[in-house]
Enzyme design. Sequence first.
Site, PDB file in Angstrom:
ATOM      1  N   ASN A  40     -10.121  -2.828  -7.110  1.00  0.00           N
ATOM      2  CA  ASN A  40      -9.261  -1.893  -7.851  1.00  0.00           C
ATOM      3  C   ASN A  40      -9.754  -1.598  -9.274  1.00  0.00           C
ATOM      4  OD1 ASN A  40      -6.105  -3.012  -6.355  1.00  0.00           O
ATOM      5  ND2 ASN A  40      -7.431  -1.308  -5.779  1.00  0.00           N
ATOM      6  N   ASP A  52       0.835  -1.211   0.000  1.00  0.00           N
ATOM      7  CA  ASP A  52       0.000   0.000   0.000  1.00  0.00           C
ATOM      8  C   ASP A  52       0.868   1.260   0.000  1.00  0.00           C
ATOM      9  OD1 ASP A  52      -2.302   1.461   0.047  1.00  0.00           O
ATOM     10  OD2 ASP A  52      -2.752   1.130   2.164  1.00  0.00           O
TER      11      ASP A  52
HETATM   12  C1  FPP Z   1      -1.451   0.278  -3.557  1.00  0.00           C
HETATM   13  O1  FPP Z   1      -1.093   1.601  -3.586  1.00  0.00           O
HETATM   14  C2  FPP Z   1      -0.885  -0.461  -4.661  1.00  0.00           C
HETATM   15  C3  FPP Z   1      -1.582  -1.013  -5.695  1.00  0.00           C
HETATM   16  C4  FPP Z   1      -3.055  -0.946  -5.820  1.00  0.00           C
HETATM   17  C5  FPP Z   1      -0.924  -1.688  -6.804  1.00  0.00           C
HETATM   18  C6  FPP Z   1       0.260  -2.540  -6.488  1.00  0.00           C
HETATM   19  C7  FPP Z   1       1.032  -2.638  -7.710  1.00  0.00           C
HETATM   20  C8  FPP Z   1       2.368  -2.559  -7.809  1.00  0.00           C
HETATM   21  C9  FPP Z   1       3.286  -2.473  -6.672  1.00  0.00           C
HETATM   22  C10 FPP Z   1       2.964  -2.485  -9.165  1.00  0.00           C
HETATM   23  C11 FPP Z   1       3.396  -3.709  -9.861  1.00  0.00           C
HETATM   24  C12 FPP Z   1       3.280  -4.983  -9.173  1.00  0.00           C
HETATM   25  C13 FPP Z   1       3.939  -6.113  -9.507  1.00  0.00           C
HETATM   26  C14 FPP Z   1       3.598  -7.377  -8.833  1.00  0.00           C
HETATM   27  C15 FPP Z   1       5.000  -6.147 -10.533  1.00  0.00           C
HETATM   28  P1  FPP Z   1      -2.227   2.697  -3.750  1.00  0.00           P
HETATM   29  O2  FPP Z   1      -2.281   3.099  -5.172  1.00  0.00           O
HETATM   30  O3  FPP Z   1      -3.507   2.184  -3.187  1.00  0.00           O
HETATM   31  O4  FPP Z   1      -1.643   3.844  -2.867  1.00  0.00           O
HETATM   32  P2  FPP Z   1      -2.431   4.932  -2.032  1.00  0.00           P
HETATM   33  O5  FPP Z   1      -3.239   4.178  -1.001  1.00  0.00           O
HETATM   34  O6  FPP Z   1      -1.347   5.750  -1.447  1.00  0.00           O
HETATM   35  O7  FPP Z   1      -3.291   5.680  -3.016  1.00  0.00           O
END
Ligand code: FPP
Length: 234
Positions: free
Chosen positions: A62, A14
């Site tokens: 998502n 996260d």
């Molecule tokens: C949460 O941060 C993260 C995600 C929804 C996506 C996770 C994806 C990656 C780390 C990229 C690629 C993954 C792999 C396995 C190669 P958020 O966007 O919810 O952050 P926020 O809560 O600060 O808005």
Amino acid sequence: MDGTTPRHVAIIMDGNGRWAKARGLPRVEGHKAGAETVRRAMRAAKKFGVRYLTLYAFSVENWSRPPAEVRALMRLLRFTLRRTEKEFHENKVRLRVMGRRSDLPASLDKVLSDMEAATARYDEGQLILCLSYGGRTEIAAAARSLAEDAAAGRLDPATVDEAALASRLYLPDVPDPDLIVRTSGEERLSNFLLWQAAYAEFHFTPVAWPDFGEADFKAALDAYAKRQRRFGGL
Ligand code: FPP
């Protein structure tokens, strides 16, 4: 590996968006930095003897993000997998996917299927990507599969117990996570591994996923090593 090293660590990655915002960057830059952290986490898991690493990369919820962000994430996943493929082979790590596979773009699904097939026989470790994953969706699908068998007369409803339901989950052979880590300060499960988390230990860190390094991974393992797990016993 010793008795205090978790066999299976699952991570809720996260904070990519907040990390980017704090730097005046578009959210996708946070995801890109987060993808680098994924590679770092794989190396840390190997170094510290963690055999199963599960990453919550994209939830069923998502899909409601802006289409451009969803598209960018799908592209990034495909790109990162391709770029990391060599490490799977070098380290004999098996790639697995759990989630509602049919939701994924065909181009990503193809890369995943090819890599799953190419790494299927490796047994040094497993990297499990949760994609279009939801814990409730997973449990509902397992219940539906049992119900279908019962309705068709292939299954006696009286035999449906915990083991029967667990056997219909996405990856029934994978041991439950010992440790669940969530980055970026939130302290909730967000529909992640609801069934499998029954006895997991939790570790929350304020560090945003793009900043989560080997030392943070080690800190989570150290915290875990200090816990006493009793599984409901004395
Ligand atoms: C949460 O941060 C993260 C995600 C929804 C996506 C996770 C994806 C990656 C780390 C990229 C690629 C993954 C792999 C396995 C190669 P958020 O966007 O919810 O952050 P926020 O809560 O600060 O808005």
